[in-house]
Design a protein around this motif. Structure first.
Motif, short mmCIF file in Angstrom:
data_model
loop_
_atom_site.label_atom_id
_atom_site.label_comp_id
_atom_site.label_asym_id
_atom_site.label_seq_id
_atom_site.Cartn_x
_atom_site.Cartn_y
_atom_site.Cartn_z
N HIS A 404 0.87 -1.57 -0.45
CA HIS A 404 0.25 -0.05 0.07
C HIS A 404 0.57 1.41 -0.25
O HIS A 404 2.26 1.62 0.47
CB HIS A 404 -1.20 0.06 1.48
CG HIS A 404 -1.96 -0.72 1.01
ND1 HIS A 404 -2.59 -1.50 2.07
CD2 HIS A 404 -2.60 -1.90 0.08
CE1 HIS A 404 -3.40 -2.25 1.80
NE2 HIS A 404 -3.77 -2.66 0.66
N THR A 405 0.18 2.22 -0.70
CA THR A 405 1.00 3.65 -0.90
C THR A 405 1.17 3.94 0.56
O THR A 405 3.13 4.47 0.58
CB THR A 405 0.85 4.33 -1.85
OG1 THR A 405 0.18 3.66 -3.00
CG2 THR A 405 1.37 5.85 -2.39
N PRO A 406 1.04 4.28 1.58
CA PRO A 406 1.05 4.37 2.30
C PRO A 406 2.04 4.20 3.78
O PRO A 406 2.52 5.26 3.92
CB PRO A 406 -0.10 4.84 3.44
CG PRO A 406 -1.61 5.53 2.03
CD PRO A 406 -0.75 4.24 1.31
N VAL A 407 1.89 2.83 2.86
CA VAL A 407 2.69 1.71 4.33
C VAL A 407 4.35 2.18 3.32
O VAL A 407 5.13 2.05 3.83
CB VAL A 407 2.27 0.55 4.01
CG1 VAL A 407 3.63 -0.02 4.29
CG2 VAL A 407 1.30 0.56 4.42
N ALA A 408 4.59 2.16 1.84
CA ALA A 408 5.73 1.91 1.15
C ALA A 408 6.51 3.87 1.27
O ALA A 408 7.33 4.27 1.81
CB ALA A 408 5.57 2.55 -0.48
N ASP A 409 5.48 4.53 1.61
CA ASP A 409 6.09 6.32 1.00
C ASP A 409 6.76 6.36 2.96
O ASP A 409 7.69 7.13 3.45
CB ASP A 409 4.85 7.37 1.01
CG ASP A 409 4.11 7.05 -0.02
OD1 ASP A 409 4.93 6.85 -1.03
OD2 ASP A 409 2.96 7.34 -0.32
N ARG A 410 5.97 5.82 4.18
CA ARG A 410 6.89 5.92 5.57
C ARG A 410 7.79 5.28 5.33
O ARG A 410 8.11 6.07 6.03
CB ARG A 410 5.29 5.28 6.65
CG ARG A 410 5.93 5.27 7.73
CD ARG A 410 5.19 4.88 9.02
NE ARG A 410 6.15 4.41 9.86
CZ ARG A 410 6.64 3.54 10.94
NH1 ARG A 410 6.85 2.41 9.91
NH2 ARG A 410 7.44 3.40 11.13
N LEU A 411 7.75 3.61 4.52
CA LEU A 411 9.61 3.46 4.42
C LEU A 411 10.30 3.93 4.10
O LEU A 411 11.80 4.33 4.50
CB LEU A 411 9.38 1.74 5.18
CG LEU A 411 8.41 1.39 5.77
CD1 LEU A 411 7.95 -0.25 5.25
CD2 LEU A 411 9.14 1.06 6.78
N LEU A 412 10.23 3.79 3.12
CA LEU A 412 11.39 4.98 1.84
C LEU A 412 11.34 6.96 2.46
O LEU A 412 12.57 7.15 1.86
CB LEU A 412 10.51 4.60 0.45
CG LEU A 412 10.32 3.32 0.19
CD1 LEU A 412 10.16 3.43 -1.65
CD2 LEU A 412 11.46 2.26 -0.14
N GLY A 413 10.61 6.77 3.47
CA GLY A 413 10.81 8.43 3.61
C GLY A 413 11.61 7.95 4.57
O GLY A 413 12.66 9.05 5.18
N ILE A 414 11.32 7.06 5.10
CA ILE A 414 13.05 6.44 6.63
C ILE A 414 14.58 7.72 5.61
O ILE A 414 15.19 7.87 5.89
CB ILE A 414 13.12 5.50 7.05
CG1 ILE A 414 11.47 5.78 8.16
CG2 ILE A 414 13.63 5.07 8.01
CD1 ILE A 414 10.77 5.04 9.14
N ILE A 415 14.25 6.34 4.68
CA ILE A 415 15.80 5.93 3.93
C ILE A 415 15.99 7.45 2.84
O ILE A 415 16.77 8.31 3.29
CB ILE A 415 15.38 5.57 2.60
CG1 ILE A 415 15.10 3.97 2.89
CG2 ILE A 415 17.11 5.34 1.47
CD1 ILE A 415 15.97 3.13 3.54
#
Length: 466
Positions: A404-415
């Motif tokens: 899901h996009t919000p999940v991907a955004d949160r995790l890759l936002g950390i990178i």
């Protein structure tokens, strides 16, 4: 081992492997410390208190490991994985406290001292003792650790115990035999950027060395070669590799051809007879041998519920600093591993294998300050490469997995946050110790206690202040 290798080749030819959908799993190694943040040699007591089958010993008495079962990378899967790991770690930390211990997610325990590392601190598991004896029988001399970094470490050891200082996160990806080669070829290319953005091991025995000192330490601490064999070009047991592959068989064949067995243990199973009778062989000797060759990206053969499968095991990442950071590192890797192996023009056809190895060495030494080579870009700062080229790929890959996009955004936002701030676990540790000043060990101890508090808060490391 050669009989196992022949049977393995036949299984590959006859498509004996079942493969429905990719699954991902991970292993996390942790350190045990006391209330002062010093290494605590009590993994047997802590494991007895945790009393869960997914926890196990590691090489040193101040190490334990959790194995997280594989799952699909779809929907909110990464979010559930993160929550599951946090729940298990919270339970384990509560039980560890009953034994006057605390758990730490870090690549190398900053407070670790040379006197903490000896043959006497190896875990009680007989396999570790045998491994130690066999490595030193092959070497015929003491282990020489020499790491040139910001400072210099030059010391000797009479056991493999220094390897216990390395605590990592290992990411597993199940793939089909047909897809194994492109997935494995992609993994060494990703290794440099992975380490640059996740570095978390700047200190060893009180010295500030590399941003990810764990890489050099592991390579030296498990080396079976005396000096003359190194000069003759004999391959090391900790190995990046030397070429792109066309089949998973290439890697197991290299194992048998290049490396003598360290653990001469045999099982009663005859793999040829098992296969001839319609059963799936465990290939015990081949897999045991594979477990003593520490490729940074290792092939894994396993049989689960009578079904054989293959995995790529990615071994370059340090543990920590938080579960959120570990989840972000995993998302970055799995996203890239969905895109790069299926690219129309394979990335490994555009760069040499040696260049990928050089990228890993530069990333381990300098972290986000490293300059890494990438086809079409040349040599660029690691943060720029990740922001401009790799994060968009990882987002595309996670979307292809169905995350899901919000999940991907949160995790890759950390990178992304680490790249924009320049702050990794390694840089935070160094900045915190320098700000503390005074006696180095006391500064490391104070930093470690602060680190542990922030680790439990689970705010990503790029948000930590000094």
């Amino acid at each position: 081992m050669r009989r196992c290798l022949d049977v393995f080749a036949q299984m590959l030819r006859e498509s004996r492997f079942e493969f429905d959908r990719p699954q991902a799993g991970l292993e996390i190694e942790l350190n045990i410390v006391d209330a002062r943040g010093e290494a605590a040699m009590r993994n047997a007591q802590v494991l007895a208190a945790i009393e869960q089958p997914d926890w196990a010993t590691e090489l040193g008495q101040f190490n334990i490991e959790i194995n997280v079962e594989p799952r699909e990378l779809t929907g909110d899967g990464p979010l559930h994985l993160e929550a599951d790991v946090r729940r298990r770690l919270n339970h384990a930390e509560e039980r560890a406290r009953s034994q006057d211990g605390h758990l730490v997610l870090v690549g190398i325990l900053p407070t670790l001292r040379e006197q903490d590392i000896s043959e006497g601190t190896l875990s009680a598991n007989p396999r570790y003792r045998l491994l130690n004896e066999q490595i030193f029988a092959a070497r015929g001399e003491d282990l020489h650790l020499c790491i040139e970094g910001v400072e210099r470490l030059d010391t000797h050891a009479d056991s493999v115990a220094p390897e216990a200082a390395c605590t990592s996160v290992q990411l597993h990806l199940q793939v089909s035999p047909e897809a194994f080669a492109p997935h494995w070829n992609a993994a060494p290319i990703i290794a440099g950027p992975q380490v640059a953005v996740a570095a978390n091991s700047p200190y060893l025995f009180g010295k500030e060395l590399h941003r990810e000192t764990r890489i050099a330490l592991f390579e030296q601490a498990t080396d079976t070669r005396p000096a003359e064999l190194k000069t003759q070009g004999v391959r090391p047991r900790v190995w990046f590799g030397e070429r792109w592959i066309t089949s998973v068989f290439d890697l197991f064949e290299e194992n048998v051809s290049y490396y003598p067995a360290l653990l001469p243990l045999c099982e009663e199973e005859d793999p040829r007879a098992e296969l001839d009778q319609g059963r799936i062989p465990q290939l015990h000797e081949l897999t045991l041998h594979n477990g003593t060759i520490y490729r940074w990206n290792r092939p894994v053969y396993a049989v689960v519920d009578g079904v054989p499968h293959l995995r790529v095991e990615n071994r370059v990442l340090p543990a920590g600093p938080t579960v959120a950071d570990i989840a972000a590192n995993a998302a970055f890797y799995y996203g890239l591993m969905r895109v790069l192996p299926s690219a129309e023009r394979p990335i490994w056809s555009q760069m040499s294998f040696r260049t990928a190895e050089d990228n890993l060495a530069a990333a381990a030494r300098h972290g986000l300050d490293a300059r890494l080579y990438w086809p079409g870009l040349g040599e660029v700062p690691a943060a720029e490469l990740i922001l401009r080229r790799l994060l968009p790929m990882a987002r595309e890959g996670l979307a292809a997995w169905g995350v899901h996009t919000p999940v991907a955004d949160r995790l890759l936002g950390i990178i992304e946050g680490r790249c924009l701030t320049g702050r990794t676990g390694a840089t935070w540790q160094v900045e915190r110790v320098r700000a503390q000043g005074g006696d180095r060990h006391e500064a490391l101890r104070a930093m470690t206690l602060d680190y542990i508090d922030r680790m439990h808060g689970n705010d990503p490391v790029h948000t930590w202040d000094v």
